[in-house]
Motif scaffolding. Structure first.
Motif, mmCIF file in Angstrom:
data_model
loop_
_atom_site.group_PDB
_atom_site.id
_atom_site.type_symbol
_atom_site.label_atom_id
_atom_site.label_comp_id
_atom_site.label_asym_id
_atom_site.label_seq_id
_atom_site.Cartn_x
_atom_site.Cartn_y
_atom_site.Cartn_z
ATOM 1 N N GLU A 23 -55.660 95.166 -81.703
ATOM 2 C CA GLU A 23 -54.118 94.699 -81.398
ATOM 3 C C GLU A 23 -54.150 94.040 -79.956
ATOM 4 O OE1 GLU A 23 -51.236 97.521 -82.133
ATOM 5 O OE2 GLU A 23 -51.910 97.730 -84.197
ATOM 6 N N SER B 104 -51.134 91.410 -86.634
ATOM 7 C CA SER B 104 -51.415 90.264 -87.649
ATOM 8 C C SER B 104 -52.016 89.221 -87.216
ATOM 9 C CB SER B 104 -49.969 90.473 -88.542
ATOM 10 O OG SER B 104 -49.284 89.477 -87.964
ATOM 11 N N ASP C 239 -50.822 86.369 -87.614
ATOM 12 C CA ASP C 239 -49.613 85.292 -87.239
ATOM 13 C C ASP C 239 -48.877 85.851 -86.025
ATOM 14 O OD1 ASP C 239 -50.023 83.693 -89.422
ATOM 15 O OD2 ASP C 239 -48.685 84.888 -90.804
ATOM 16 N N SER C 240 -49.291 87.043 -85.305
ATOM 17 C CA SER C 240 -48.604 87.455 -84.243
ATOM 18 C C SER C 240 -49.247 87.132 -82.894
ATOM 19 C CB SER C 240 -48.335 89.270 -84.486
ATOM 20 O OG SER C 240 -49.569 89.824 -84.630
#
Length: 84
Positions: free
Chosen positions: A37, A43, A45-46
């Motif tokens: 992360e 995700s 798109d993040s």
């Protein structure tokens, strides 16, 4: 002379078609950051978690950055690198 050009052209076509235009000319590598992360976010798109950090601007570094850009790009600064 014309025969040599034809032979060279045919040789180039054969060489280019042998690798199918880079289809197999790459190495599959394991992504050591897969699922991280910090690097990729939660995700696709993040934003990654590391993008949340905000750093204080240091105006004394602007002159050095511009000197480096001038050295790399021959005095011309591309519009995509200009600070706003």
């Amino acid at each position: 002379m014309k025969f040599n050009k034809i032979v060279a052209f045919v040789a180039c076509v054969v060489l280019l078609s042998s690798c199918e235009y880079q289809k197999y000319n790459h190495k599959d590598q394991k992504d050591v950051n897969a699922g991280n992360e910090w690097v990729y976010g939660v995700s696709p798109d993040s934003l990654p978690r590391q993008m949340s950090f905000k750093y204080d601007a240091k105006p004394e570094l602007d002159a050095r950055v511009n000197d480096i850009r001038a050295k790399l790009y021959g005095g011309k600064i591309p519009s995509s690198l200009v600070k706003e």
